[in-house]
Design a protein around this motif. Structure first.
Motif, PDB file in Angstrom:
ATOM      1  N   ALA A 144       0.452  13.613   1.462  1.00  0.00           N
ATOM      2  CA  ALA A 144       1.373  13.126   1.291  1.00  0.00           C
ATOM      3  C   ALA A 144       2.144  14.070  -0.127  1.00  0.00           C
ATOM      4  CB  ALA A 144       1.216  11.730   0.330  1.00  0.00           C
ATOM      5  N   LEU A 145       1.121  14.770  -0.817  1.00  0.00           N
ATOM      6  CA  LEU A 145       1.683  15.372  -1.963  1.00  0.00           C
ATOM      7  C   LEU A 145       2.085  17.026  -1.132  1.00  0.00           C
ATOM      8  CD1 LEU A 145       2.181  16.322  -4.919  1.00  0.00           C
ATOM      9  CD2 LEU A 145      -0.377  16.938  -5.132  1.00  0.00           C
ATOM     10  N   PRO A 146       1.407  17.308  -0.237  1.00  0.00           N
ATOM     11  CA  PRO A 146       2.015  18.700   0.429  1.00  0.00           C
ATOM     12  C   PRO A 146       3.193  18.279   0.900  1.00  0.00           C
ATOM     13  CG  PRO A 146      -0.354  18.506   0.742  1.00  0.00           C
ATOM     14  CD  PRO A 146       0.025  17.089   0.016  1.00  0.00           C
ATOM     15  N   TYR A 147       3.582  17.095   1.437  1.00  0.00           N
ATOM     16  CA  TYR A 147       4.738  16.816   2.135  1.00  0.00           C
ATOM     17  C   TYR A 147       5.629  16.694   1.103  1.00  0.00           C
ATOM     18  CZ  TYR A 147       8.126  13.780   4.550  1.00  0.00           C
ATOM     19  OH  TYR A 147       9.357  13.451   4.939  1.00  0.00           O
ATOM     20  N   VAL A 148       5.562  16.146   0.049  1.00  0.00           N
ATOM     21  CA  VAL A 148       6.497  16.015  -0.981  1.00  0.00           C
ATOM     22  C   VAL A 148       6.893  17.387  -1.538  1.00  0.00           C
ATOM     23  CG1 VAL A 148       7.239  15.272  -3.363  1.00  0.00           C
ATOM     24  CG2 VAL A 148       6.093  13.649  -1.840  1.00  0.00           C
ATOM     25  N   ARG A 149       6.099  18.353  -1.619  1.00  0.00           N
ATOM     26  CA  ARG A 149       6.102  19.813  -2.189  1.00  0.00           C
ATOM     27  C   ARG A 149       7.066  20.544  -1.329  1.00  0.00           C
ATOM     28  NH1 ARG A 149      -0.010  20.786  -3.570  1.00  0.00           N
ATOM     29  NH2 ARG A 149      -0.388  19.942  -5.591  1.00  0.00           N
ATOM     30  N   THR A 150       6.886  20.268   0.065  1.00  0.00           N
ATOM     31  CA  THR A 150       7.421  21.101   0.998  1.00  0.00           C
ATOM     32  C   THR A 150       8.772  20.450   1.106  1.00  0.00           C
ATOM     33  OG1 THR A 150       5.659  21.337   2.289  1.00  0.00           O
ATOM     34  CG2 THR A 150       7.558  21.419   3.440  1.00  0.00           C
ATOM     35  N   ALA A 168       0.928  -1.189  -0.161  1.00  0.00           N
ATOM     36  CA  ALA A 168       0.047   0.254   0.097  1.00  0.00           C
ATOM     37  C   ALA A 168       0.887   1.271  -0.055  1.00  0.00           C
ATOM     38  CB  ALA A 168      -1.010   0.162   1.030  1.00  0.00           C
ATOM     39  N   PRO A 169       1.897   1.498   0.944  1.00  0.00           N
ATOM     40  CA  PRO A 169       2.617   2.820   0.900  1.00  0.00           C
ATOM     41  C   PRO A 169       3.465   2.689  -0.533  1.00  0.00           C
ATOM     42  CG  PRO A 169       2.945   1.512   3.162  1.00  0.00           C
ATOM     43  CD  PRO A 169       2.160   0.502   2.107  1.00  0.00           C
ATOM     44  N   ASP A 170       3.846   1.625  -0.947  1.00  0.00           N
ATOM     45  CA  ASP A 170       4.879   1.599  -2.338  1.00  0.00           C
ATOM     46  C   ASP A 170       3.734   2.110  -3.388  1.00  0.00           C
ATOM     47  OD1 ASP A 170       6.895   0.910  -0.893  1.00  0.00           O
ATOM     48  OD2 ASP A 170       6.668  -1.389  -1.482  1.00  0.00           O
ATOM     49  N   ASP A 171       2.557   1.688  -3.343  1.00  0.00           N
ATOM     50  CA  ASP A 171       1.496   2.091  -4.387  1.00  0.00           C
ATOM     51  C   ASP A 171       1.338   3.532  -4.363  1.00  0.00           C
ATOM     52  OD1 ASP A 171       1.488  -0.651  -5.237  1.00  0.00           O
ATOM     53  OD2 ASP A 171      -0.366  -0.982  -4.270  1.00  0.00           O
ATOM     54  N   LEU A 172       1.144   3.885  -3.214  1.00  0.00           N
ATOM     55  CA  LEU A 172       0.665   5.572  -2.997  1.00  0.00           C
ATOM     56  C   LEU A 172       1.797   6.183  -3.530  1.00  0.00           C
ATOM     57  CD1 LEU A 172      -1.051   7.782  -1.898  1.00  0.00           C
ATOM     58  CD2 LEU A 172       0.193   7.432   0.288  1.00  0.00           C
ATOM     59  N   VAL A 173       3.156   5.747  -3.005  1.00  0.00           N
ATOM     60  CA  VAL A 173       4.470   6.672  -3.477  1.00  0.00           C
ATOM     61  C   VAL A 173       4.537   6.649  -4.919  1.00  0.00           C
ATOM     62  CG1 VAL A 173       7.091   6.873  -3.149  1.00  0.00           C
ATOM     63  CG2 VAL A 173       5.281   6.547  -1.205  1.00  0.00           C
ATOM     64  N   GLY A 174       4.346   5.429  -5.511  1.00  0.00           N
ATOM     65  CA  GLY A 174       4.458   5.091  -6.927  1.00  0.00           C
ATOM     66  C   GLY A 174       3.531   5.869  -7.787  1.00  0.00           C
TER      67      GLY A 174
END
Length: 169
Positions: free
Chosen positions: A62-68, A8-14
């Motif tokens: 997750a996306l805001p985390y990556v942007r930051t 599940a985490p791998d799918d989300l990150v991917g």
């Protein structure tokens, strides 16, 4: 072999990587000035997300985390470049690749050069607003500033760009 807990985490990150990596790399390129550093910044951001995902309570963050993380990575690159310059080490300034310059054309290069001359905060605000199409409240959250600061910074940055580009014309 991955278990369901790991899948599940791998799918989300991917999925986030496939959807947003190119755009985030372009934003990072606009900020850091060279493709290799931009790709490293984005790759590190997604690696950090993958490692920190078990601690992330809400997958929508997750996306805001990556942007930051991309913005923080850019700031780290800038700090390292500044330290290198202060040590009097010979460091080539960030440059646009010949391929990018050829494709971009004169007008685009003029705009990119003008953006590169803006203060750091102004470049960040413009990249997030006009490249990622983020609303002011999301930009404010990503940068850790108020919504009013985002608006005033964008307004001043656009005025400065207009002046600079008008001078070059």
């Amino acid at each position: 072999m991955a278990t369901d807990d790991q899948a599940a985490p791998d799918d989300l990150v991917g999925a986030l990587f496939r959807t947003h990596a190119v755009t985030l790399t372009r934003v990072a390129l606009l900020l850091v000035g060279d493709r290799a550093s931009a790709e490293d910044v984005v790759q590190d951001a997604f690696l950090g997300l993958h490692q920190g995902l078990p601690r992330l309570q809400d997958a929508s963050k997750a996306l805001p985390y990556v942007r930051t993380s991309v913005l923080n990575g850019y700031r780290s690159v800038q700090r390292e470049r500044r330290r290198s310059w202060l040590r009097k080490a010979q460091h080539d300034p960030p440059v646009w690749s010949a391929e990018s310059a050829a494709i971009a054309g004169e007008e685009r290069r003029a705009v990119l050069a003008a953006v590169a001359g803006l203060p750091t905060r102004a470049r960040e605000v413009l990249a997030l607003r006009y490249y990622l199409d983020l609303p002011d409240h999301e930009i404010a959250a990503a940068l850790g500033v108020s919504r009013g600061t985002v608006s005033s910074t964008a307004s001043r940055a656009i005025a400065a760009l207009a002046r600079k580009l008008k001078e070059q014309a």
